[in-house]
Motif scaffolding. Sequence first.
Motif, PDB file in Angstrom:
ATOM      1  N   ILE A 238       0.836  -1.204   0.000  1.00 41.68           N
ATOM      2  CA  ILE A 238       0.000   0.000   0.000  1.00 41.68           C
ATOM      3  C   ILE A 238       0.869   1.252   0.000  1.00 41.68           C
ATOM      4  CG2 ILE A 238      -1.660   1.327   1.361  1.00 41.68           C
ATOM      5  CD1 ILE A 238      -2.970  -1.321   2.109  1.00 41.68           C
ATOM      6  N   LEU A 239       1.925   1.258   0.790  1.00 35.75           N
ATOM      7  CA  LEU A 239       2.819   2.419   0.811  1.00 35.75           C
ATOM      8  C   LEU A 239       3.475   2.641  -0.550  1.00 35.75           C
ATOM      9  CD1 LEU A 239       4.533   1.988   4.288  1.00 35.75           C
ATOM     10  CD2 LEU A 239       2.869   3.734   3.640  1.00 35.75           C
ATOM     11  N   ASN A 240       3.763   1.558  -1.251  1.00 38.81           N
ATOM     12  CA  ASN A 240       4.399   1.674  -2.569  1.00 38.81           C
ATOM     13  C   ASN A 240       3.478   2.304  -3.601  1.00 38.81           C
ATOM     14  OD1 ASN A 240       6.721   0.493  -1.585  1.00 38.81           O
ATOM     15  ND2 ASN A 240       6.295  -1.544  -2.421  1.00 38.81           N
ATOM     16  N   SER A 241       2.166   2.366  -3.295  1.00 41.64           N
ATOM     17  CA  SER A 241       1.211   2.961  -4.236  1.00 41.64           C
ATOM     18  C   SER A 241       1.331   4.474  -4.279  1.00 41.64           C
ATOM     19  CB  SER A 241      -0.216   2.582  -3.839  1.00 41.64           C
ATOM     20  OG  SER A 241      -0.606   3.283  -2.662  1.00 41.64           O
ATOM     21  N   GLY A 242       2.018   5.047  -3.268  1.00 44.88           N
ATOM     22  CA  GLY A 242       2.195   6.495  -3.241  1.00 44.88           C
ATOM     23  C   GLY A 242       1.479   7.212  -2.129  1.00 44.88           C
ATOM     24  N   VAL A 243       0.709   6.470  -1.294  1.00 45.29           N
ATOM     25  CA  VAL A 243       0.016   7.143  -0.198  1.00 45.29           C
ATOM     26  C   VAL A 243       1.041   7.754   0.756  1.00 45.29           C
ATOM     27  CG1 VAL A 243      -1.970   5.595  -0.336  1.00 45.29           C
ATOM     28  CG2 VAL A 243      -0.136   5.098   1.283  1.00 45.29           C
ATOM     29  N   GLU A 244       0.675   8.871   1.339  1.00 39.82           N
ATOM     30  CA  GLU A 244       1.581   9.546   2.263  1.00 39.82           C
ATOM     31  C   GLU A 244       1.646   8.834   3.607  1.00 39.82           C
ATOM     32  OE1 GLU A 244       1.747  13.923   4.455  1.00 39.82           O
ATOM     33  OE2 GLU A 244       1.022  13.774   2.397  1.00 39.82           O
ATOM     34  N   ALA A 245       0.497   8.305   4.038  1.00 38.95           N
ATOM     35  CA  ALA A 245       0.436   7.629   5.333  1.00 38.95           C
ATOM     36  C   ALA A 245      -0.595   6.515   5.293  1.00 38.95           C
ATOM     37  CB  ALA A 245       0.089   8.617   6.443  1.00 38.95           C
ATOM     38  N   LEU A 246      -0.268   5.405   5.932  1.00 36.35           N
ATOM     39  CA  LEU A 246      -1.205   4.310   6.137  1.00 36.35           C
ATOM     40  C   LEU A 246      -1.424   4.174   7.634  1.00 36.35           C
ATOM     41  CD1 LEU A 246      -2.869   1.819   5.367  1.00 36.35           C
ATOM     42  CD2 LEU A 246      -0.736   0.496   5.338  1.00 36.35           C
ATOM     43  N   LYS A 249      -5.568   0.588  12.320  1.00 37.04           N
ATOM     44  CA  LYS A 249      -6.367   0.559  13.544  1.00 37.04           C
ATOM     45  C   LYS A 249      -6.156  -0.786  14.231  1.00 37.04           C
ATOM     46  CE  LYS A 249     -10.037   1.279  11.092  1.00 37.04           C
ATOM     47  NZ  LYS A 249     -11.433   1.503  10.644  1.00 37.04           N
ATOM     48  N   ARG A 250      -5.797  -0.758  15.514  1.00 42.82           N
ATOM     49  CA  ARG A 250      -5.463  -1.983  16.237  1.00 42.82           C
ATOM     50  C   ARG A 250      -6.360  -2.209  17.457  1.00 42.82           C
ATOM     51  NH1 ARG A 250      -0.744  -3.792  13.986  1.00 42.82           N
ATOM     52  NH2 ARG A 250       0.757  -2.271  13.166  1.00 42.82           N
ATOM     53  N   GLY A 251      -7.547  -1.646  17.464  1.00 33.78           N
ATOM     54  CA  GLY A 251      -8.480  -1.873  18.555  1.00 33.78           C
ATOM     55  C   GLY A 251      -7.956  -1.347  19.876  1.00 33.78           C
ATOM     56  N   GLU A 252      -8.003  -2.176  20.911  1.00 33.67           N
ATOM     57  CA  GLU A 252      -7.593  -1.753  22.248  1.00 33.67           C
ATOM     58  C   GLU A 252      -6.107  -1.402  22.322  1.00 33.67           C
ATOM     59  OE1 GLU A 252      -6.803  -6.248  24.066  1.00 33.67           O
ATOM     60  OE2 GLU A 252      -8.533  -5.059  24.719  1.00 33.67           O
ATOM     61  N   LYS A 253      -5.331  -1.856  21.339  1.00 35.35           N
ATOM     62  CA  LYS A 253      -3.900  -1.540  21.306  1.00 35.35           C
ATOM     63  C   LYS A 253      -3.623  -0.154  20.741  1.00 35.35           C
ATOM     64  CE  LYS A 253      -2.605  -6.406  20.740  1.00 35.35           C
ATOM     65  NZ  LYS A 253      -1.959  -7.395  19.850  1.00 35.35           N
ATOM     66  N   GLY A 254      -4.649   0.513  20.231  1.00 35.29           N
ATOM     67  CA  GLY A 254      -4.459   1.847  19.681  1.00 35.29           C
ATOM     68  C   GLY A 254      -4.339   1.814  18.172  1.00 35.29           C
ATOM     69  N   SER A 255      -3.351   2.497  17.642  1.00 34.36           N
ATOM     70  CA  SER A 255      -3.171   2.572  16.192  1.00 34.36           C
ATOM     71  C   SER A 255      -1.703   2.823  15.879  1.00 34.36           C
ATOM     72  CB  SER A 255      -4.037   3.692  15.590  1.00 34.36           C
ATOM     73  OG  SER A 255      -3.781   4.925  16.246  1.00 34.36           O
ATOM     74  N   SER A 256      -1.358   2.592  14.623  1.00 33.74           N
ATOM     75  CA  SER A 256       0.008   2.825  14.152  1.00 33.74           C
ATOM     76  C   SER A 256      -0.049   3.555  12.828  1.00 33.74           C
ATOM     77  CB  SER A 256       0.774   1.513  13.986  1.00 33.74           C
ATOM     78  OG  SER A 256       0.874   0.816  15.208  1.00 33.74           O
ATOM     79  N   ILE A 257       0.906   4.465  12.611  1.00 38.62           N
ATOM     80  CA  ILE A 257       1.006   5.189  11.350  1.00 38.62           C
ATOM     81  C   ILE A 257       2.279   4.760  10.652  1.00 38.62           C
ATOM     82  CG2 ILE A 257       0.907   7.443  10.226  1.00 38.62           C
ATOM     83  CD1 ILE A 257       0.456   7.521  13.878  1.00 38.62           C
ATOM     84  N   PHE A 258       2.131   4.292   9.413  1.00 44.57           N
ATOM     85  CA  PHE A 258       3.269   3.932   8.579  1.00 44.57           C
ATOM     86  C   PHE A 258       3.406   5.005   7.500  1.00 44.57           C
ATOM     87  CE2 PHE A 258       1.931   0.114  10.620  1.00 44.57           C
ATOM     88  CZ  PHE A 258       3.075  -0.666  10.776  1.00 44.57           C
ATOM     89  N   LEU A 259       4.542   5.679   7.472  1.00 41.76           N
ATOM     90  CA  LEU A 259       4.776   6.770   6.530  1.00 41.76           C
ATOM     91  C   LEU A 259       5.624   6.293   5.361  1.00 41.76           C
ATOM     92  CD1 LEU A 259       5.505   9.620   9.090  1.00 41.76           C
ATOM     93  CD2 LEU A 259       3.318   9.017   8.025  1.00 41.76           C
ATOM     94  N   LYS A 260       5.484   6.971   4.225  1.00 42.47           N
ATOM     95  CA  LYS A 260       6.180   6.525   3.022  1.00 42.47           C
ATOM     96  C   LYS A 260       7.688   6.641   3.137  1.00 42.47           C
ATOM     97  CE  LYS A 260       5.531  10.941   0.542  1.00 42.47           C
ATOM     98  NZ  LYS A 260       4.924  11.563  -0.652  1.00 42.47           N
TER      99      LYS A 260
END
Length: 338
Positions: A238-246, A249-260
């Motif tokens: 997905i990151l290779n498609s060109g999106v700036e950020a992915l 959502k991880r539920g009770e664990k919170g969330s993570s942001i993967f940047l290009k």
Amino acid sequence: MKDNKKYDVITFGRSSIDLYSQNIGSPFEEIKGFDAFVGGSPLNIAVGCARLGLKSALLTGVGRDKVGDFILNFLKKENVETEYVATVDGARSSAVVLGIEPPNRFPLVYYRDNCADSQISIADVFRADISQFRCFELSGTALNMEPSRSAAFLAGEQAYNADVPVVLDLDFRADQWHDLLAYGVTIRSFLPYVKVAIGTEEEILAAVLKDPAMVTIKDQQISAPEIAGDIDEAIQTILNSGVEALVVKRGEKGSSIFLKDGQVIDVPGFPVDVLNVLGAGDAFAAGFIYGYLKGWDWAKCCRMGNACGGFVVTQPGCANFNPHLETIEKFIEEKGGF
């Protein structure tokens, strides 16, 4: 971000009447009654944004029926712009029936044959004029069939050309696709327009799915499938498609942001007692978009999203229970702040 636009955000896709079990904890077969709310991921997000103080609009379709009137009446009371909600002759407003069996069983049934929100047209998109918005949000189910698929691609193209950031909620609903592999093919085709993609690990795996046998749905939990695969590889695709950020959502664990650029930011969630997880991801998206349009950094945007999602899982429904700004600010303060 510049704020010389007519509206802050427009969301595109599903809208429905949602019938939630009144008998929380009862097996679906034993339900005695239902509460009537509204739903559909884009509708939930539009309402969530409006309650946080953004000027939001919804691009969807309803039938010329009383269910459509029910949906429109709710949106107007919530100050969501309904000018771009098409009333479609010959189609029906959508409906969903949902069970609530906490902590981890939430079966649902979609009634979407000949649904009006899949009839959003190219003409509807031209009428909405995506350039007048600061953000365009699309939910993945809008891509599952024509004419809404072509309309969504046009809206994405318009947003991209007008430098309007596109937020894609991956929104994988397995039973809404004629072929599970078609979901990934279509989503990947749309990704070049996208600035920020949001999804669960399962939705990210669905976006690169190569074998339908890797998908398992138990207890008719359409919104929570089990999907096998390599999550790291899927994220990179997905990151290779060109999106700036992915955003994952991880539920009770919170969330993570993967940047290009390769950076990964983990953002903790908020401890709550779960009543109903349905709609929590949409509340997350609303909170995230609010922070994004306020110019916050990625971590703070996700922390706001985590808070809104955490609040909604303590409630028995979706859009009807999205928090207002003062409510979620108090929630965050009481649970440790940003």
